[in-house]
Design an enzyme around this catalytic site. Structure first.
Site, PDB file in Angstrom:
ATOM      1  CB  CYS A  38      -0.904  -0.005   1.229  1.00 12.47           C
ATOM      2  SG  CYS A  38      -1.873   1.513   1.415  1.00 12.47           S
ATOM      3  CG  ASP A  45      -2.260  -3.853  -0.786  1.00 14.43           C
ATOM      4  OD1 ASP A  45      -2.877  -4.096   0.259  1.00 14.43           O
ATOM      5  OD2 ASP A  45      -2.220  -2.729  -1.311  1.00 14.43           O
TER       6      ASP A  45
END
EC number: 1.7.1.13
Length: 143
Positions: A38, A45
């Site tokens: 992120c 992520d």
């Protein structure tokens, strides 16, 4: 050092000639372990990418695609941006008749995100769908 050094991440996508450019056929890649992080929090992520592609004259080479996806591991990227960038990069080197990328992002903050992007070569039309009749199971045994 080993005789063949380990592979490294790379943004370079390699191509090879389509072995059957006279027909439309689907090439599907499944990338279940995509990782980036992120850009706001720095937290990892994870996503499962599915790439459905109808090649024209060039196909993307599998190992280079793997190294390409690996290259995002330490980059910060919004889901929408990275999915569109991957589509643009593959289109740039292959100019496919059609490509659809579906990115299913794992839960973050209680929310799953799916991003679906497509590209269609100008003038390309898909062939009509063929529905075949269904037949019940046949065992060859008399009932």
């Amino acid at each position: 050092m080993p005789p063949n050094p380990p592979s490294k991440p790379s943004k370079e996508l390699h191509v090879f000639p389509n072995p059957a450019p006279e027909r439309d056929y689907v090439i599907q890649f499944q990338v279940p372990e995509f990782t980036c992080h992120c850009p706001l929090t720095g937290q990892p992520d994870f996503a499962h990418f599915t790439i459905d592609m109808i090649a024209d004259q060039r196909c993307v080479e599998l190992k280079s695609l793997k190294m390409y996806f690996w290259s995002y591991r330490h980059e910060g990227a919004f889901h929408e941006k990275v999915t569109n960038t991957i589509l643009n990069d593959i289109v740039k080197v292959t100019d496919p008749r059609f490509i659809r990328i579906t990115a299913k992002w794992y839960v973050r903050g209680g929310i799953y995100t799916n991003v679906v992007v497509e590209h269609r070569q100008k003038g390309w039309q898909p062939l009509p769908r063929v529905d075949l009749p269904e037949h019940g199971f046949q065992s060859g045994l008399l009932a």
